[in-house]
Design an enzyme around this catalytic site. Structure first.
Site, mmCIF file in Angstrom:
data_model
loop_
_atom_site.group_PDB
_atom_site.id
_atom_site.type_symbol
_atom_site.label_atom_id
_atom_site.label_comp_id
_atom_site.label_asym_id
_atom_site.label_seq_id
_atom_site.Cartn_x
_atom_site.Cartn_y
_atom_site.Cartn_z
ATOM 1 N N SER A 249 0.822 -1.216 0.000
ATOM 2 C CA SER A 249 0.000 0.000 0.000
ATOM 3 C C SER A 249 0.850 1.258 0.000
ATOM 4 O O SER A 249 0.493 2.257 -0.644
ATOM 5 C CB SER A 249 -0.944 0.014 1.204
ATOM 6 N N GLU A 250 1.980 1.235 0.693
ATOM 7 C CA GLU A 250 2.822 2.426 0.733
ATOM 8 C C GLU A 250 3.420 2.749 -0.639
ATOM 9 O O GLU A 250 3.554 3.914 -1.000
ATOM 10 C CB GLU A 250 3.935 2.266 1.776
ATOM 11 N N TYR A 251 3.751 1.735 -1.404
ATOM 12 C CA TYR A 251 4.211 1.974 -2.777
ATOM 13 C C TYR A 251 3.069 2.544 -3.622
ATOM 14 O O TYR A 251 3.248 3.500 -4.377
ATOM 15 C CB TYR A 251 4.723 0.684 -3.418
#
Length: 395
Positions: free
Chosen positions: A88-90
């Site tokens: 999700s952070e990417y």
């Protein structure tokens, strides 16, 4: 002291010095109480107490107001799955939460574990990434997954020093992963959190000018036991309450601590730079060559530069002046030249591309060793968005 007896009363004879000292201490204590009660909560001398109050307030708010997001599914340890947080952070870099929510679910269905992701190929992940933009994120995510698979026994690293070495991971992403997925005591600074801090402390300057102050203040908001929820509470509060425009101060739970609100400058914080000049333009010509089987000719772009290693239809090099355009080598070799049928403007982050679109029917046998894509499948193909829009002009 000495006691003196009279007929009716017994008196305590007090030394004047002793009496004076008592009066002095009583007076000082009274003054201290008055000053303490008059100090505003956001005063520097009350900083630690204020920040502890904000932490507890936001944690309470988060329990009943947190956003339901697919990457927040909890494991048995009551923390989000590290792989979900990692992915999700990417995906959230340069992309909004509503857009990522839907695509994240599709991603997990395709690559449910890091092991599955590490085994996939770059063309497959680039095809999935179509429409999300910033394709370097997809390449870096895949590279990082392969490194974790081989170097870290297919487990997301829980150390900042390890994460920061992975492709596409900077200071914020590394801290977000160890804080949210592993509950380690850190405070990453994303746009939402920076905005809250800037308003709380009335930092009336552009965010790029106050990075050091924001980092210094953020250290006071580190939690020993509730880091994961605290980070996410800040993120949600910035998204739902302390919004970029028109913050909802009327219902804000931490309004009384906010110097920006007290000074009535919350709507101008963070300070924006003056409007920059219009984005530069680039120009190209794109060629849709369709054979008798309703297939269009495609090829792979260079491994470096914009849209590296992605599929494209033939097009001229992108130039800043129309006079510098040179017709594509393959197109020059065709006897019958394509005809112009329209144009479009596509906006990248740092420039706008104006493309004139040409179309020509061709015989497949005249183009040996070329790649072809059925026109009915172009929308779900590995073509990046700009190329799909070029094809759309012709269908």
């Amino acid at each position: 002291p000495n006691f003196v007896e009279y007929d009716l009363f017994t008196f305590l004879i007090v030394s004047p010095i002793f009496f004076g000292i008592n009066v002095l201490f009583d007076s000082l204590f009274f003054i201290f109480i008055v000053i303490y009660k008059c100090i505003p909560l956001n005063c520097e001398s009350n900083k630690i107490r204020m920040e502890k109050q904000i932490i507890s307030t936001l944690l309470r708010w988060y329990k009943t107001n947190k956003r339901v997001l697919p990457w927040r599914v909890l494991n048995k340890n009551k923390l989000p799955d590290p792989y979900y947080v990692f992915v999700s952070e990417y995906m959230l870099q340069q992309t909004t939460v509503p857009t990522v929510k839907k695509r994240f679910k599709e991603f997990i269905k395709t690559w449910s574990t890091l092991k599955h992701l590490a085994k996939t190929s770059e063309p497959k992940i680039l095809k999935f990434w179509s429409g999300l933009g910033y394709y370097s994120r997809a390449r870096n995510l895949l590279k990082a997954a392969k490194i974790i698979d081989t170097k870290f026994s297919c487990k997301i690293p829980n150390k900042y020093e390890d994460l920061i070495t992975l492709p596409g991971i900077g200071d914020y992403t590394a801290k977000a992963i160890i804080g949210i997925a592993f509950n380690q005591s850190v405070m990453p600074l994303d746009a939402n959190i920076e905005r809250i801090f800037a308003r709380l402390y009335a930092f009336n300057k552009p965010l790029t000018k106050i990075k050091n102050q924001l980092h210094e203040r953020s250290q006071c908001f580190r939690s020993k036991n509730n880091t994961s929820n605290l980070i996410q509470s800040f993120m949600d509060y910035g998204s739902l309450i302390c919004t970029p425009r028109n913050p909802n101060c009327a219902i804000c739970k931490i309004q009384k601590y906010c110097l920006g609100y007290e000074k009535k400058i919350q709507n101008t914080i963070p300070v924006k730079f003056k409007k920059q000049k219009l984005k530069p333009k680039k120009y190209t010509r794109a060629y849709v060559l369709m054979n008798e089987k309703k297939e269009i000719l495609v090829r792979t772009r260079s491994s470096t530069g914009m849209l590296a290693a992605m599929l494209e239809v033939p097009n001229d090099n992108w130039v800043v002046k129309k006079s510098l355009m040179e017709k594509d080598k393959l197109v020059r070799s065709i006897a019958e030249q394509p005809q112009s049928i329209g144009s479009l403007v596509y906006s990248f982050s740092h420039f706008d591309l104006k493309a004139e679109v040409f179309y020509l029917k061709v015989n497949k046998k005249n183009f040996p060793n070329q790649k072809w894509l059925n026109i009915s499948k172009y929308s779900n193909s590995q073509l990046p968005t700009i190329m799909k829009k070029i094809v759309e002009v012709t269908v």
